[in-house]
Design a protein around this motif. Structure first.
Motif, PDB file in Angstrom:
ATOM      1  N   GLY A  34       0.805  -1.221   0.000  1.00  0.00           N
ATOM      2  CA  GLY A  34       0.000   0.000   0.000  1.00  0.00           C
ATOM      3  C   GLY A  34       0.829   1.257   0.000  1.00  0.00           C
ATOM      4  O   GLY A  34       0.351   2.323   0.413  1.00  0.00           O
ATOM      5  N   MET A  35       2.067   1.188  -0.463  1.00  0.00           N
ATOM      6  CA  MET A  35       2.957   2.350  -0.481  1.00  0.00           C
ATOM      7  C   MET A  35       2.859   3.067  -1.816  1.00  0.00           C
ATOM      8  O   MET A  35       2.743   2.439  -2.879  1.00  0.00           O
ATOM      9  N   THR A  36       2.913   4.390  -1.770  1.00  0.00           N
ATOM     10  CA  THR A  36       2.999   5.165  -3.007  1.00  0.00           C
ATOM     11  C   THR A  36       4.461   5.240  -3.442  1.00  0.00           C
ATOM     12  O   THR A  36       5.386   4.935  -2.671  1.00  0.00           O
ATOM     13  N   LEU A  37       4.656   5.653  -4.680  1.00  0.00           N
ATOM     14  CA  LEU A  37       6.017   5.796  -5.192  1.00  0.00           C
ATOM     15  C   LEU A  37       6.782   6.827  -4.369  1.00  0.00           C
ATOM     16  O   LEU A  37       7.970   6.641  -4.072  1.00  0.00           O
ATOM     17  N   GLU A  38       6.070   7.885  -3.966  1.00  0.00           N
ATOM     18  CA  GLU A  38       6.719   8.947  -3.202  1.00  0.00           C
ATOM     19  C   GLU A  38       7.142   8.455  -1.819  1.00  0.00           C
ATOM     20  O   GLU A  38       8.212   8.822  -1.305  1.00  0.00           O
ATOM     21  N   GLN A  39       6.297   7.615  -1.203  1.00  0.00           N
ATOM     22  CA  GLN A  39       6.632   7.088   0.119  1.00  0.00           C
ATOM     23  C   GLN A  39       7.857   6.176   0.066  1.00  0.00           C
ATOM     24  O   GLN A  39       8.737   6.249   0.934  1.00  0.00           O
ATOM     25  N   LEU A  40       7.937   5.323  -0.955  1.00  0.00           N
ATOM     26  CA  LEU A  40       9.095   4.439  -1.082  1.00  0.00           C
ATOM     27  C   LEU A  40      10.346   5.249  -1.386  1.00  0.00           C
ATOM     28  O   LEU A  40      11.429   4.964  -0.856  1.00  0.00           O
ATOM     29  N   ALA A  41      10.199   6.289  -2.201  1.00  0.00           N
ATOM     30  CA  ALA A  41      11.337   7.143  -2.536  1.00  0.00           C
ATOM     31  C   ALA A  41      11.891   7.822  -1.288  1.00  0.00           C
ATOM     32  O   ALA A  41      13.113   7.913  -1.088  1.00  0.00           O
ATOM     33  N   ALA A  42      10.980   8.282  -0.425  1.00  0.00           N
ATOM     34  CA  ALA A  42      11.420   8.929   0.813  1.00  0.00           C
ATOM     35  C   ALA A  42      12.112   7.932   1.729  1.00  0.00           C
ATOM     36  O   ALA A  42      13.093   8.272   2.411  1.00  0.00           O
ATOM     37  N   ALA A  43      11.632   6.692   1.746  1.00  0.00           N
ATOM     38  CA  ALA A  43      12.208   5.673   2.625  1.00  0.00           C
ATOM     39  C   ALA A  43      13.628   5.316   2.238  1.00  0.00           C
ATOM     40  O   ALA A  43      14.436   4.931   3.091  1.00  0.00           O
TER      41      ALA A  43
END
Length: 491
Positions: A34-43
């Motif tokens: 359930g992660m967005t591309l932006e959330q994974l990028a930030a991680a």
């Protein structure tokens, strides 16, 4: 699955997974969490555009980023590097993307489509199907006679460099014989059946084998189909040629080069089983010691055809007897059907260096034998060549459905001392490819008949025919598949 062993900065991933498959693994696992591309990028402390390029297979992550992605997604690096698509939809997307990046698609000048979630499975399958058909047609058009001849010439060059001897096929043949309990002497039909059984196949003799095939192997049901009209003495070789596809790990040929190589390997393996290396070399070494090497004796010792004995001698003579040799098979019309050499003899060839289809000099043993009244005994002859010195050959005429053909084995003059038939008084001279040798009529006959003669050529039916196409050139796949379906339903 392995990854690059070094941890130095900037190291690239080294695995069996390609960029497309890796990208789909990352995307599917991100969506599952359930992660967005932006959330994974930030991680992982990267820009979303960078991750988008990775997920679309346009960029491969370096090892530190790959580890960060695995940690953020709660998986191992090995799991991200799996070389299988995460699901059927992803596999379809990967196939279409890979097709669009290929040389065939690019050569069409068509703008590739953007594969997204909105693109239906049916659309992707249609694009993939069209691409596969275009690729098939492209391959068929590329299979010109010139390409086929060039592939054949390259294969012959490779074989000559190896002395026409393939150690890996010799080992494979020896392993098959050991598994069947071979202990010496001629290899029986029953032993070949045992070899087939050990490999998981049953032999089925039927009356309706597809006309375009010698045999058909059914890998799904473990069966080999052969013609019930095949003489039992000749059944061993066709069985072994069929099994060669399994033993050698043959896959569907991608081009004529693959097809020709597989055919050569199948014939070689059949000969290596029917005339086992160790036993055959023992017979030949004793014959050399007695200075009586003979193709007839080799044929009789193992109960095979003269052609197979001669061919097998060609495989082993240079490797084990230190005898450079040449082998020829020529049609009664003078056309060269098959030829191998590592003794420097100059075979006739076309402009591309291809031998098959060229005309053999009328003065060579392979041609003069057809004029001999005695077809039972072998014909021996010395031939003085314009280039390369003198060669000695032994030849015999065989019969096939296409007519008569000769099978010849020859050596340089210095090596004839080891062969039976060296005392022959028969001798000829050859100046080919000079046409004055045997292709041009005398001035007297030319003046007398040139204006009066009007022959009708017996044009071969294949002269204007297209080169056979298909995965297995010349094989009617519809007929083969229908045959297998019928056989399966009967059982």
């Amino acid at each position: 699955m392995t990854i690059l062993e070094t941890d130095r900065p900037g190291s690239e991933v080294d695995s069996g997974a390609d960029a497309l498959t890796l990208g789909r693994q990352v995307r599917e696992r991100r969506i599952a969490l359930g992660m967005t591309l932006e959330q994974l990028a930030a991680a992982v402390d990267r820009a979303p555009s960078q991750l988008s390029a990775i997920e679309n297979g346009k960029r491969e992550p370096r090892l530190p980023l790959l580890r960060a992605l695995a940690a953020a997604l709660g998986v191992t690096v090995d799991e991200l590097l799996l070389d299988e698509a995460p699901n059927e939809r992803a596999a379809l997307e990967i196939a279409v993307e890979r097709a669009q990046r290929g040389t065939v698609f690019r050569s069409l000048g068509i703008q590739p489509i953007r594969v997204s979630k909105a693109t239906s499975d049916d659309t992707l399958r249609a694009i993939l199907g069209l691409h596969q058909e275009v690729e098939r047609l492209h391959s068929e058009r590329a299979a010109t006679p010139e390409e086929a001849r060039r592939a054949n010439t390259e294969l012959r060059t490779e074989m000559r460099a190896a002395g026409n001897y393939f150690a890996d096929l010799e080992r494979a043949a020896a392993e098959l014989l050991r598994g069947a309990g071979y202990s010496g002497g001629p290899v029986s039909q029953q032993m070949i059946s045992t070899v087939a059984e050990k490999l998981g196949f049953q032999l089925h003799y039927v009356s309706n084998v597809p006309h375009s095939t010698r045999s058909v192997i059914d890998r799904r049901n473990g069966r080999i189909y052969l013609s019930s009209n095949l003489p039992s003495r000749d059944a061993r070789a066709p069985i072994l040629r069929a099994l060669a596809s399994v033993v050698c790990g043959h896959e569907e040929p991608r081009n004529y080069g693959d097809f020709l190589r597989q055919r050569v390997e199948a014939n070689y393996l059949a000969g290596a089983v029917l005339l086992p290396e160790e036993a055959t070399v023992s017979v030949l070494q004793e014959a050399k010691k007695q200075r009586r090497i003979s193709m007839e004796d080799l044929r009789d010792a193992f109960g095979v055809s003269y052609e197979m004995a001669a061919h097998r001698f060609t495989n082993l003579a240079t490797e084990h007897l230190e005898l450079p040799v040449h082998f020829m098979k020529a049609h009664e019309s003078g056309t060269l059907i098959k030829a191998y050499q590592n003794d420097g003899v100059r075979f006739p060839s076309d402009a591309l260096g291809n031998l098959e289809g060229a005309m053999v000099c009328r003065n060579w043993t392979a041609r003069t034998i057809f004029a001999q009244p005695d077809r039972f005994n072998p014909w021996y002859q010395y031939t003085d060549m314009a280039e390369g010195g003198t060669y000695w050959c032994t030849s015999r005429v065989e019969k096939a459905k296409e007519g008569l053909y000769s099978v010849s084995v020859g050596v340089r003059f210095d090596d004839v001392k080891w062969f039976r038939g060296r005392e022959t008084p028969h001798r000829s001279k050859s100046f080919c490819p000079d046409e004055r040798c045997c292709r041009r009529a005398s001035k007297e006959l030319t003046l007398k008949w040139q204006a009066a003669a009007w022959p009708e050529a017996a044009t071969p039916t294949s002269l204007l025919a297209a080169l056979p196409t298909g995965t297995f050139p010349g094989v009617d796949s519809h007929e083969v598949y229908a045959f297998l379906e019928e056989q399966e339903q009967r059982s």
